[in-house]
Write a protein that holds these residues in place. Structure first.
Motif, PDB file in Angstrom:
ATOM      1  N   LEU A 260      42.190  44.280  47.744  1.00 44.54           N
ATOM      2  CA  LEU A 260      42.296  45.197  49.144  1.00 44.54           C
ATOM      3  C   LEU A 260      43.113  44.252  50.215  1.00 44.54           C
ATOM      4  O   LEU A 260      43.441  44.766  51.022  1.00 44.54           O
ATOM      5  N   GLY A 261      42.705  43.005  50.215  1.00 41.91           N
ATOM      6  CA  GLY A 261      43.062  42.043  51.077  1.00 41.91           C
ATOM      7  C   GLY A 261      44.246  41.294  50.716  1.00 41.91           C
ATOM      8  O   GLY A 261      44.985  40.742  51.736  1.00 41.91           O
ATOM      9  N   TYR A 262      44.625  40.954  49.750  1.00 41.57           N
ATOM     10  CA  TYR A 262      45.683  39.938  49.207  1.00 41.57           C
ATOM     11  C   TYR A 262      46.480  40.132  48.463  1.00 41.57           C
ATOM     12  O   TYR A 262      47.466  39.541  47.901  1.00 41.57           O
ATOM     13  N   LEU A 263      46.442  41.406  47.633  1.00 40.47           N
ATOM     14  CA  LEU A 263      47.232  41.804  46.611  1.00 40.47           C
ATOM     15  C   LEU A 263      47.812  43.095  46.338  1.00 40.47           C
ATOM     16  O   LEU A 263      49.250  43.469  46.134  1.00 40.47           O
ATOM     17  N   GLY A 264      47.012  44.076  46.734  1.00 38.86           N
ATOM     18  CA  GLY A 264      47.613  45.481  46.591  1.00 38.86           C
ATOM     19  C   GLY A 264      47.880  45.992  45.263  1.00 38.86           C
ATOM     20  O   GLY A 264      47.238  45.544  44.064  1.00 38.86           O
ATOM     21  N   THR A 265      49.015  46.549  45.219  1.00 36.49           N
ATOM     22  CA  THR A 265      49.798  46.858  43.901  1.00 36.49           C
ATOM     23  C   THR A 265      50.885  45.827  43.583  1.00 36.49           C
ATOM     24  O   THR A 265      51.618  46.209  42.731  1.00 36.49           O
ATOM     25  N   GLY A 266      50.733  44.521  44.163  1.00 39.80           N
ATOM     26  CA  GLY A 266      51.533  43.566  43.807  1.00 39.80           C
ATOM     27  C   GLY A 266      52.642  43.308  44.498  1.00 39.80           C
ATOM     28  O   GLY A 266      53.575  42.551  44.412  1.00 39.80           O
ATOM     29  N   SER A 267      53.025  44.121  45.257  1.00 35.74           N
ATOM     30  CA  SER A 267      54.472  44.052  46.252  1.00 35.74           C
ATOM     31  C   SER A 267      54.186  43.369  47.487  1.00 35.74           C
ATOM     32  O   SER A 267      52.903  43.267  47.945  1.00 35.74           O
ATOM     33  N   SER A 268      55.048  42.631  48.249  1.00 34.91           N
ATOM     34  CA  SER A 268      55.131  41.821  48.935  1.00 34.91           C
ATOM     35  C   SER A 268      54.569  42.408  50.129  1.00 34.91           C
ATOM     36  O   SER A 268      53.888  41.331  50.962  1.00 34.91           O
ATOM     37  N   GLU A 269      54.736  43.478  50.564  1.00 31.68           N
ATOM     38  CA  GLU A 269      54.257  44.187  51.600  1.00 31.68           C
ATOM     39  C   GLU A 269      52.521  44.289  51.633  1.00 31.68           C
ATOM     40  O   GLU A 269      52.235  44.404  52.828  1.00 31.68           O
TER      41      GLU A 269
ATOM     42  N   MET B 139      49.296  38.556  37.624  1.00 32.63           N
ATOM     43  CA  MET B 139      48.327  39.359  38.373  1.00 32.63           C
ATOM     44  C   MET B 139      49.129  40.474  38.827  1.00 32.63           C
ATOM     45  O   MET B 139      48.608  41.794  38.879  1.00 32.63           O
ATOM     46  N   ALA B 140      50.492  40.295  39.421  1.00 33.38           N
ATOM     47  CA  ALA B 140      51.223  41.430  39.962  1.00 33.38           C
ATOM     48  C   ALA B 140      51.504  42.389  38.947  1.00 33.38           C
ATOM     49  O   ALA B 140      51.389  43.840  39.107  1.00 33.38           O
ATOM     50  N   LYS B 141      51.702  41.951  37.661  1.00 31.06           N
ATOM     51  CA  LYS B 141      52.009  43.109  36.617  1.00 31.06           C
ATOM     52  C   LYS B 141      50.699  44.149  36.499  1.00 31.06           C
ATOM     53  O   LYS B 141      51.098  44.911  36.024  1.00 31.06           O
ATOM     54  N   VAL B 142      49.615  43.362  36.264  1.00 32.66           N
ATOM     55  CA  VAL B 142      48.376  44.315  36.254  1.00 32.66           C
ATOM     56  C   VAL B 142      48.228  45.027  37.205  1.00 32.66           C
ATOM     57  O   VAL B 142      48.019  46.314  37.359  1.00 32.66           O
TER      58      VAL B 142
ATOM     59  N   VAL C 109      42.691  42.436  37.081  1.00 37.81           N
ATOM     60  CA  VAL C 109      43.613  41.465  37.451  1.00 37.81           C
ATOM     61  C   VAL C 109      43.162  40.006  37.458  1.00 37.81           C
ATOM     62  O   VAL C 109      43.997  39.140  37.231  1.00 37.81           O
ATOM     63  N   HIS C 110      41.967  39.927  37.768  1.00 44.28           N
ATOM     64  CA  HIS C 110      41.245  38.477  37.577  1.00 44.28           C
ATOM     65  C   HIS C 110      41.412  37.920  36.186  1.00 44.28           C
ATOM     66  O   HIS C 110      41.590  36.928  35.843  1.00 44.28           O
TER      67      HIS C 110
END
Length: 434
Positions: free
Chosen positions: A144-153, A231-234, A254-255
């Motif tokens: 929720l704070g640092y990855l989301g669905t892996g996009s830069s935004e 992580m982003a791929k997951v 993801v972890h």
């Protein structure tokens, strides 16, 4: 807490409450954010009741140390709507006409656990003794704070939350008796990592003036590109409309993907270089050098940081359970402590001083009871934030708390107040390293 009084602040009229020798205003909203979106500073409102602590960001309620300690959150509720600050002031500042130093506390927890209002971070004693104001910040964690669905935004949202909280401090702390021109940011573990990166983040000019980094795991920064990619791929599979429970389940997946990062998987959620508000990794050394003259820095670490993790790192747990505490286990503790904490922190400090910055490094060496967890990671927290919550913990300093605690709190209080850096060691507790 019975006695109360209202404070007229730019954020609105805040009801504060007397609690012994301090005054508290808790759970004040500093921003709002939609899921995976940047925070939006909270506009002024008519009235804020500061009686209840703010909720924690959603997280797994489990003890990472294999049952050897406590529930880090205690009785705090969790909510995605968690962007809150709490203000603790000395009772002597009841008329709010003073201009006291301000310390902004950013909690640790590997960017997946903890909360500003957790009982283990109760600043009551620190505020009362040192005559400073402490503002405790809760921010978004994990997916929720640092990855989301892996996009830069979706990167660095927790860092942006912290910047929003610092803007709230600048606008409002004077109404509580604080000096917005004398603000120190302080954090432990992941919170220290956050403070280090706030030094080079965009949009932080004049928001703070000094920095305390306690047990910053700076050796986990950099070299994480393969882990971040995995992580982003997951994370791409996460449905933004999922329930909180589904988000936390996805975070576990993801972890698991992050385990390709080895030691880096220990704090796999965290800041992403090159995404707003941070520079690219290749530019960070220059950015920290440029920032050096703006911020005095106090860096602390414990002598046996990695001993803290013996309860849940399998290799440590096997050795500890066999009571092989020396030399095999001590060698492992020393080596990984150096890799994660010591070498990178020394490089950070040397760069800061060579660029013209002022600073000191402290080593917390012992609590004197011969415990396996002596001078372990987080061992400074019971000294800084003493309370009953620590008494059943393996981190409890026992009788030594009455001696070591006031010394460490005095060091923090003087640094936050005047920028005075300690130059004299405290026998049996603190060595001066720089």
């Amino acid at each position: 807490m019975n006695a109360w009084q209202n404070v007229d602040a730019p954020c609105g009229r805040v009801r504060t409450y007397v609690d012994g020798n301090v005054i508290r205003a808790r759970g004040i909203r500093y921003a709002r954010a939609q899921r995976f979106a940047h925070p939006v500073d909270e506009p002024p409102v008519d009235f804020i009741d500061g009686d209840e602590p703010g909720p924690a960001n959603p997280q797994r309620r489990r003890d990472p140390n294999a049952g050897m300690t406590f529930d880090q959150l205690g009785g705090l509720p969790t909510s995605e709507d968690c962007l809150r600050v709490s203000v603790t002031t000395p009772l002597s500042a009841a008329d709010h006409s003073s201009s006291l130093p301000v310390l902004v506390w950013i909690h640790g927890g590997a960017y997946v656990a903890g909360a500003g209002d957790a009982e283990i971070y109760d600043p009551h004693t620190l505020v009362e003794e040192q005559n400073i104001i402490v503002v405790s910040v809760t921010y978004r964690l994990g997916v929720l704070g640092y990855l989301g669905t892996g996009s830069s935004e979706h990167s660095n949202l927790g860092l942006l939350d912290q910047i929003s909280a610092l803007r709230w401090v600048q606008r409002n702390v004077a109404a509580f008796g604080g000096d917005p021109g004398n603000v120190t940011i302080a954090g432990q573990s992941a919170g220290a990592d956050a403070c280090a990166h706030l030094m080079i983040a965009e949009a932080t000019d004049d928001l703070f003036h000094r920095v305390i980094l306690a047990s910053a795991p700076l050796g986990l920064a950099g070299g994480t590109e393969p882990m971040n990619w995995a992580m982003a791929k997951v994370a791409e599979k996460i449905d933004p409309e999922s329930s909180v429970d589904e988000i936390l389940a996805a975070q576990e997946e993801v972890h698991r993907a992050a385990l390709v990062g080895g030691l880096h998987a220990g704090m796999c959620f965290g800041v992403h270089y090159g995404d707003y508000p941070l520079p690219a990794k290749s530019e960070t050394d220059d950015a920290w050098s440029r920032a050096a003259r703006r911020y005095d820095v106090l860096m602390t670490r414990t002598e046996r940081e990695i001993a803290f993790f013996a309860g849940f790192v399998p290799a440590f747990r096997r050795l500890h359970s066999r009571r092989l505490t020396s030399p095999m286990l001590e060698s492992l503790i020393s080596g990984i402590t150096s890799a994660v904490y010591t070498r990178a922190s020394k490089e950070f400090y040397d760069r800061h001083r060579m660029a013209g910055g002022q600073g000191t490094r402290l080593l917390i060496v012992s609590r004197g009871d011969g415990s396996f967890f002596d001078a372990a990671h987080s061992g400074d927290l019971p000294l800084l934030f003493p309370g009953d919550v620590w008494h059943d913990s393996f981190l409890d300093y026992g009788a030594a708390t009455a001696i070591a605690g006031p010394e460490l709190r005095r060091i923090w209080g003087r640094f936050a107040g005047t920028g005075e850096l300690p130059r004299v060691l405290v026998p049996g507790l603190i060595d001066i390293l720089g």
